[in-house]
Design a protein around this motif. Structure first.
Motif, short mmCIF file in Angstrom:
data_model
loop_
_atom_site.label_atom_id
_atom_site.label_comp_id
_atom_site.label_asym_id
_atom_site.label_seq_id
_atom_site.Cartn_x
_atom_site.Cartn_y
_atom_site.Cartn_z
N LEU A 90 -8.17 -1.35 0.62
CA LEU A 90 -8.77 -0.20 0.80
C LEU A 90 -8.24 1.29 0.79
N LEU A 146 -6.46 -4.41 10.70
CA LEU A 146 -5.79 -3.59 8.87
C LEU A 146 -4.51 -4.15 9.41
N ALA A 191 -8.16 4.17 3.41
CA ALA A 191 -8.96 4.61 4.58
C ALA A 191 -8.05 6.48 4.56
N GLY A 241 0.80 -1.03 0.60
CA GLY A 241 0.16 0.12 0.22
C GLY A 241 0.90 1.56 0.31
N LEU A 277 -3.45 -1.44 1.10
CA LEU A 277 -4.30 -0.28 2.01
C LEU A 277 -3.79 1.28 1.36
N LEU A 290 -2.84 -6.77 6.24
CA LEU A 290 -1.92 -6.77 5.33
C LEU A 290 -0.94 -8.03 5.88
N ILE A 302 -13.34 -6.35 5.03
CA ILE A 302 -11.44 -6.56 5.13
C ILE A 302 -12.33 -7.83 3.99
#
Length: 562
Positions: free
Chosen positions: A94, A110, A96, A29, A121, A114, A86
């Motif tokens: 995702l 989270l 955020a 991410g 993310l 991961l 999730i």
């Protein structure tokens, strides 16, 4: 001219997004700081390449991980499970928002997802204060961190497709891995994850261009994208050594010369990567590192200590408990806790399926909130001796600078001055800059050093602040050389013993303390005082008000529980 002078940060952010879209499961991410049109454009472009699902800011465990669908369960008369966010985002990403305010428990969930490879993310960091940051447990697990707050472009942002895949790129050789490791060490990057991300980023850059092996330019790009934003120190400056006249090596040692040349090539590659990292470090981070400050690591905002509240503040998850003492009933959470047990309870009670929900005491949940207590910074200033004028001048300036931030940080400032045979609260806790300037204008100086009196007076102010539900922190400007005892009698041995006892009383009360020695020649007394206080020590000779304020904001820990 450096890279910071010529390139827009959006360029590297687009390149990082292309790498992330190439292999989301590998790079995990991104962190995108700065609420700007450039960030919005980049998120839109990323959404065109990967599946993005937005995560609400105040999500609870049931919505995140899955649980009982209350409405469906009540309608069906039996527990109906709902999928979590999730699980719904499995294989995707995702998104955020306001990640700097994320609750630690949600960050933990989270982080686990991961590690298990369930979903990648993207964190949107909207922090306005330098000290604010998303949870470190997440940022360490994400390959890229991009600050777009200074970007001036946002039109035409698109992520060009890759010419190859990561699987077709050969692994990095030992020389490249050693060069990346040396660069990470020079920048103070201790995380092994960051080193792994850098290696994969180098391979990813080769994949974007359709090449089968990473080149020197790919290593440089990986350092710029992964390691430079994580730097915690500047690389050491090396002096150019004068050339040495060496005789030619003997015949038997010529084979060793090729090994030496290979090692020199490795050093040259490391030097190139370090220079690339220095050029890519953001300007604001570069300034912080030059001053010896590590980058932000947590989401503390520098306002005041966090504390649980019953009726207001940031909503937290519900917990079991009775709605009394001001606590409010969390009705939905209470019903959700009771629904799975309805079949068993109805059989025990002999009730039919159409009967009302059977609640028990253990089903009750109460709401929880978190609020920040206002912070009061109490300056205890040594106004004695020949250095009084300098200390008082800088203390006045620091007080005024901190009061200028008061409305932003919800903080107040107080000032205790001690000299001669007394200590006095010159400025009670206030946010009023006008009042502070008027009070500070005629602040006297000179005389002996009643350090114990000053510490006791500061502790009393701090205890009064804590009793009113606020957090207190002490900033003590002194060289620590006490010569007036607690009873007003002169004498260095007794004065030192009394000062140590007063410092230990502050430590026992759990009050944060910072000792700042701005004398021309700091001695060991200031550090010893800080040790007795259980606090921090800074020696700042020739410091001005801005340096003192910056040191307080950077070093002072926020709030032990009172």
């Amino acid at each position: 001219m450096t890279l910071n002078d010529t390139a827009d940060p959006l360029d590297d952010a687009v390149l990082a997004a292309r790498l992330f879209a190439l292999a989301p499961a590998t790079f995990k991410g991104m962190v995108l700081r700065g609420n700007s049109p450039a960030r919005e454009a980049l998120v839109a472009a990323l959404g065109a390449r990967v599946t993005l699902r937005r995560m609400p800011g105040h999500i609870d465990d049931e919505r995140l991980l899955g649980g009982i669908d209350l409405a469906a369960s009540l309608s069906a008369g039996r527990p109906i499970r709902q999928t979590g966010l999730i699980e719904e985002a499995r294989g995707g990403v995702l998104l955020a928002g306001m990640a700097e305010r994320m609750d630690g428990s949600i960050a933990g969930r989270l982080a686990q997802s991961l590690d298990e490879g369930q979903a990648a993310l993207v964190l949107l960091d909207d922090a306005t204060e330098p000290e604010e940051a998303p949870p470190a447990s997440l940022t360490e697990r994400l390959a890229f961190a991009c600050d777009l707050s200074t970007s001036r472009r946002w039109q035409g942002v698109a992520l060009a497709p890759a010419a190859g895949t990561l699987a077709l790129v050969a692994p990095l050789g030992d020389d490249a891995l050693r060069a990346l490791a040396a660069t990470a060490d020079a920048l103070g990057v201790e995380s092994v994850r960051a080193l792994i991300f850098a290696g994969e980023a180098a391979r990813g850059l080769a994949a974007l261009d359709g090449r089968g092996a990473a080149e020197k330019a790919d290593l440089t790009g990986a350092v710029r994208l992964v390691l430079a934003p994580r730097a915690t120190r500047l690389p050491p400056q090396e002096q150019d050594a004068p050339p040495e006249d060496k005789p030619p090596p003997p015949e038997g040692e010529r084979d060793d010369q090729s090994d030496g040349e290979q090692q020199q090539q490795e050093l040259d590659l490391s030097d190139i990567l370090v220079e690339a990292a220095k050029a890519a470090i953001p300007a604001d981070l570069l300034a912080q590192l030059a001053q010896g400050k590590a980058p932000r690591r947590s989401s503390s905002s520098g306002t005041g200590q966090k504390r649980k509240a019953a009726t207001r503040g940031k909503p937290l998850g519900a917990r079991p408990g009775m709605p009394r003492g001001g606590a409010k009933l969390a009705l939905i959470d209470s019903l959700r806790a009771a629904v799975p047990w309805q079949a068993v309870r109805r059989r025990e009670a002999g009730a039919n399926d159409a009967s009302a929900i059977l609640m028990r005491k253990e089903d009750l949940r109460i709401r929880r909130f978190e609020e920040r207590a206002a912070r009061v910074t109490i300056f205890a200033v040594d106004a004695s001796g020949s250095a009084a004028a300098a200390r008082l001048a800088e203390a006045k300036g620091a007080v005024e600078l901190m009061l200028g931030q008061a409305y932003v940080t919800r903080s107040e400032v107080a000032l205790v001055a001690f000299r001669g045979t007394s200590a006095e609260l010159i400025l009670p806790p206030t946010r009023s800059l006008t009042r502070a300037r008027r009070t500070l204008a005629e602040l006297p100086g000179g005389g002996g050093t009643p350090l114990a009196m000053g510490l006791n007076a500061a502790r009393e102010v701090a205890e009064a602040v804590i009793a009113r539900g606020r957090s207190a922190a002490l900033v003590i400007l002194t060289d620590g050389r006490a010569n007036i005892a607690a009873d007003g009698a002169p004498g260095r041995p007794q004065a030192a013993a009394d000062a140590e006892a007063a410092a230990k009383a502050i430590y026992a009360r759990g009050i944060d303390a910072l000792v700042v020695d701005i004398s021309a020649r700091p001695g060991p007394e200031g550090a010893a005082l800080a040790a007795a206080l259980g606090g921090r020590f800074l020696a700042l000779p020739r410091a001005d008000a801005r340096m003192i304020t910056a040191a307080i904001n950077a070093v002072q820990p926020i709030g032990k529980a009172a």
